[in-house]
Enzyme design. Structure first.
Site, PDB file in Angstrom:
ATOM      1  N   ASN A   9     123.594 107.157 -15.240  1.00 17.44           N
ATOM      2  CA  ASN A   9     124.960 107.504 -15.643  1.00 17.44           C
ATOM      3  C   ASN A   9     125.418 106.409 -16.600  1.00 17.44           C
ATOM      4  O   ASN A   9     125.713 105.295 -16.173  1.00 17.44           O
ATOM      5  CB  ASN A   9     125.864 107.575 -14.406  1.00 17.44           C
ATOM      6  CG  ASN A   9     127.318 107.821 -14.776  1.00 17.44           C
ATOM      7  OD1 ASN A   9     127.642 108.084 -15.936  1.00 17.44           O
ATOM      8  ND2 ASN A   9     128.194 107.717 -13.791  1.00 17.44           N
ATOM      9  N   LYS A  11     128.070 106.249 -18.256  1.00 19.66           N
ATOM     10  CA  LYS A  11     129.532 106.084 -18.283  1.00 19.66           C
ATOM     11  C   LYS A  11     130.015 105.994 -19.736  1.00 19.66           C
ATOM     12  O   LYS A  11     129.414 106.624 -20.610  1.00 19.66           O
ATOM     13  CB  LYS A  11     129.946 104.878 -17.432  1.00 19.66           C
ATOM     14  CG  LYS A  11     129.318 104.942 -16.028  1.00 19.66           C
ATOM     15  CD  LYS A  11     129.903 103.993 -15.041  1.00 19.66           C
ATOM     16  CE  LYS A  11     129.191 104.153 -13.704  1.00 19.66           C
ATOM     17  NZ  LYS A  11     129.752 103.347 -12.632  1.00 19.66           N
ATOM     18  N   HIS A  98     132.864 112.137  -9.632  1.00 18.09           N
ATOM     19  CA  HIS A  98     132.541 110.707  -9.545  1.00 18.09           C
ATOM     20  C   HIS A  98     133.778 109.941  -9.071  1.00 18.09           C
ATOM     21  O   HIS A  98     134.904 110.307  -9.409  1.00 18.09           O
ATOM     22  CB  HIS A  98     132.097 110.203 -10.929  1.00 18.09           C
ATOM     23  CG  HIS A  98     131.482 108.836 -10.867  1.00 18.09           C
ATOM     24  ND1 HIS A  98     132.243 107.691 -10.766  1.00 18.09           N
ATOM     25  CD2 HIS A  98     130.192 108.436 -10.870  1.00 18.09           C
ATOM     26  CE1 HIS A  98     131.421 106.647 -10.720  1.00 18.09           C
ATOM     27  NE2 HIS A  98     130.181 107.062 -10.774  1.00 18.09           N
ATOM     28  N   GLU A 100     135.075 107.293 -10.024  1.00 14.81           N
ATOM     29  CA  GLU A 100     135.930 106.813 -11.117  1.00 14.81           C
ATOM     30  C   GLU A 100     136.864 107.931 -11.584  1.00 14.81           C
ATOM     31  O   GLU A 100     138.006 107.689 -11.950  1.00 14.81           O
ATOM     32  CB  GLU A 100     135.057 106.284 -12.271  1.00 14.81           C
ATOM     33  CG  GLU A 100     134.438 104.944 -11.902  1.00 14.81           C
ATOM     34  CD  GLU A 100     133.114 104.637 -12.569  1.00 14.81           C
ATOM     35  OE1 GLU A 100     132.740 105.288 -13.553  1.00 14.81           O
ATOM     36  OE2 GLU A 100     132.424 103.720 -12.065  1.00 14.81           O
ATOM     37  N   GLU A 170     127.773 107.600  -3.277  1.00 17.83           N
ATOM     38  CA  GLU A 170     128.049 106.360  -3.996  1.00 17.83           C
ATOM     39  C   GLU A 170     129.211 105.629  -3.333  1.00 17.83           C
ATOM     40  O   GLU A 170     130.378 105.926  -3.605  1.00 17.83           O
ATOM     41  CB  GLU A 170     128.432 106.665  -5.450  1.00 17.83           C
ATOM     42  CG  GLU A 170     127.366 107.393  -6.235  1.00 17.83           C
ATOM     43  CD  GLU A 170     127.511 107.133  -7.733  1.00 17.83           C
ATOM     44  OE1 GLU A 170     126.538 106.668  -8.329  1.00 17.83           O
ATOM     45  OE2 GLU A 170     128.600 107.372  -8.285  1.00 17.83           O
ATOM     46  N   GLY A 176     129.099  99.016  -9.466  1.00 18.04           N
ATOM     47  CA  GLY A 176     129.388  97.995 -10.473  1.00 18.04           C
ATOM     48  C   GLY A 176     129.693  96.626  -9.892  1.00 18.04           C
ATOM     49  O   GLY A 176     130.186  95.749 -10.592  1.00 18.04           O
ATOM     50  N   SER A 216     125.030  99.980  -7.633  1.00 22.57           N
ATOM     51  CA  SER A 216     124.258  98.756  -7.882  1.00 22.57           C
ATOM     52  C   SER A 216     122.757  98.911  -7.618  1.00 22.57           C
ATOM     53  O   SER A 216     122.098  97.978  -7.159  1.00 22.57           O
ATOM     54  CB  SER A 216     124.826  97.570  -7.091  1.00 22.57           C
ATOM     55  OG  SER A 216     126.152  97.300  -7.525  1.00 22.57           O
ATOM     56  N   GLY A 237     123.991 103.355 -12.612  1.00 22.41           N
ATOM     57  CA  GLY A 237     124.937 103.051 -13.680  1.00 22.41           C
ATOM     58  C   GLY A 237     124.378 101.972 -14.600  1.00 22.41           C
ATOM     59  O   GLY A 237     123.498 102.236 -15.433  1.00 22.41           O
ATOM     60  N   GLY A 238     124.854 100.748 -14.430  1.00 26.37           N
ATOM     61  CA  GLY A 238     124.527  99.639 -15.334  1.00 26.37           C
ATOM     62  C   GLY A 238     123.038  99.496 -15.657  1.00 26.37           C
ATOM     63  O   GLY A 238     122.666  99.316 -16.822  1.00 26.37           O
TER      64      GLY A 238
HETATM   65  P1  13P Z   1     126.292 100.955 -10.965  1.00 23.46           P
HETATM   66  O1  13P Z   1     124.838 101.272 -10.830  1.00 23.46           O
HETATM   67  O2  13P Z   1     126.631 100.267 -12.253  1.00 23.46           O
HETATM   68  O3  13P Z   1     126.811 100.244  -9.756  1.00 23.46           O
HETATM   69  O4  13P Z   1     127.079 102.354 -11.047  1.00 23.46           O
HETATM   70  C1  13P Z   1     126.805 103.328 -10.107  1.00 23.46           C
HETATM   71  C2  13P Z   1     127.448 104.583 -10.520  1.00 23.46           C
HETATM   72  O5  13P Z   1     128.662 104.721 -10.485  1.00 23.46           O
HETATM   73  C3  13P Z   1     126.581 105.671 -11.010  1.00 23.46           C
HETATM   74  O6  13P Z   1     127.284 106.861 -11.126  1.00 23.46           O
END
Ligand code: 13P
Length: 253
Positions: A9, A11, A98, A100, A170, A176, A216, A237-238
């Site tokens: 993802n 983002k 999600h 967020e 999640e 994050g 993470s 994510g990251g």
């Molecule tokens: P991170 O892997 O950066 O923690 O993000 C997870 C996420 O929200 C994937 O949708």
């Protein structure tokens, strides 16, 4: 069908040229890897990048996803993008609900449920996200909270469509933050989600659902997470923005 999936993802990251380069690099690195139907790599990229990236990756290796869609069909919804529009440019998966979007953009369980309906109407696989806050976990309400999220989101989902749904657990406190759920914490929740689905549908259906862990995930912890019985892969994510690290995560599938 229950599959192993490594989903990235991105983002709201990368400019178009950077995103295309990242996708091309991933596509090249995947050359040597056999991906059968039971294993998938998905990248959820910004809307602006979708068409360009679909053109440069091999669809047999990488499925391109959107990170959101409108809950509406079409019409006077300025700034929104419909699931049908996404389907028309080749999108196969959409991330729905999600945390967020729930926290920053006020998406409720009802909106999440409507977005799922949009995915099914357009033959797109939704990746339905759920997860508790730190406060909810510390007050030992996490199983109940996530169970309720799943039940509310699936309120209008029939036995046919549930089998086209991917779930991503999640925990908000792990997103994050560099603080991953332990494999045991994640496994406990994944088993709970599978049991909730067994209660709503059948045990056979629950066993066929793909449930991803997100929060993470990185190259150092993915293998231990994915080794757990009910963890079928990750929503990353990251670490999905670093092509070599994402490849290591894919390899740990
Ligand atoms: P991170 O892997 O950066 O923690 O993000 C997870 C996420 O929200 C994937 O949708």
């Amino acid at each position: 069908m229950r599959r192993k999936i490594a989903a990235g993802n991105w983002k709201m990251n990368t400019l178009l040229n950077e995103g295309v380069t990242l996708a091309e690099e991933l596509n090249t690195l995947l050359d040597g890897i056999e991906l059968y139907d039971d294993k998938r790599v998905v990248i959820a990229v910004p809307y602006t990048h979708i068409s360009s990236i679909i053109n440069v990756v091999d669809y047999k290796k990488i499925a391109v996803a959107a990170q959101n869609c409108s809950q509406f069909d079409n019409g006077a919804y300025t700034g929104e993008i419909s699931a049908l529009m996404l389907k028309s440019i080749g999108v196969q998966y959409i991330i729905v609900g999600h945390s967020e979007r729930r926290q920053i953009f006020g998406e409720t369980d009802d909106i999440v449920s409507q977005k799922l309906t949009q995915c099914y109407k357009n033959a797109i696989f939704p990746i339905l996200c759920c997860g508790e806050s730190l406060n909810e976990r510390e007050s030992v309400k996490h199983l109940e909270i996530v169970g309720t999220q799943i039940k509310n989101a699936l309120q209008n989902v029939d036995t046919f469509n549930i089998q086209r749904t991917i779930i991503a657990y999640e925990p908000i406190w792990a997103i994050g933050t560099g603080r991953t759920a332990t494999p045991e914490q994640a496994q406990e929740m994944h088993a709970h989600i599978r049991n909730t689905i067994a209660d709503l549908y059948t045990k056979e259906i629950a066993n066929e659902i793909t449930i991803l862990y997100g929060g993470s995930v990185n190259a150092a912890n993915s293998a231990n997470l994915f080794a757990k019985e009910d963890i079928d892969g990750g929503l990353v994510g990251g670490a999905s923005l670093k092509v070599n690290e994402f490849m290591q995560i894919i390899e740990s599938l």
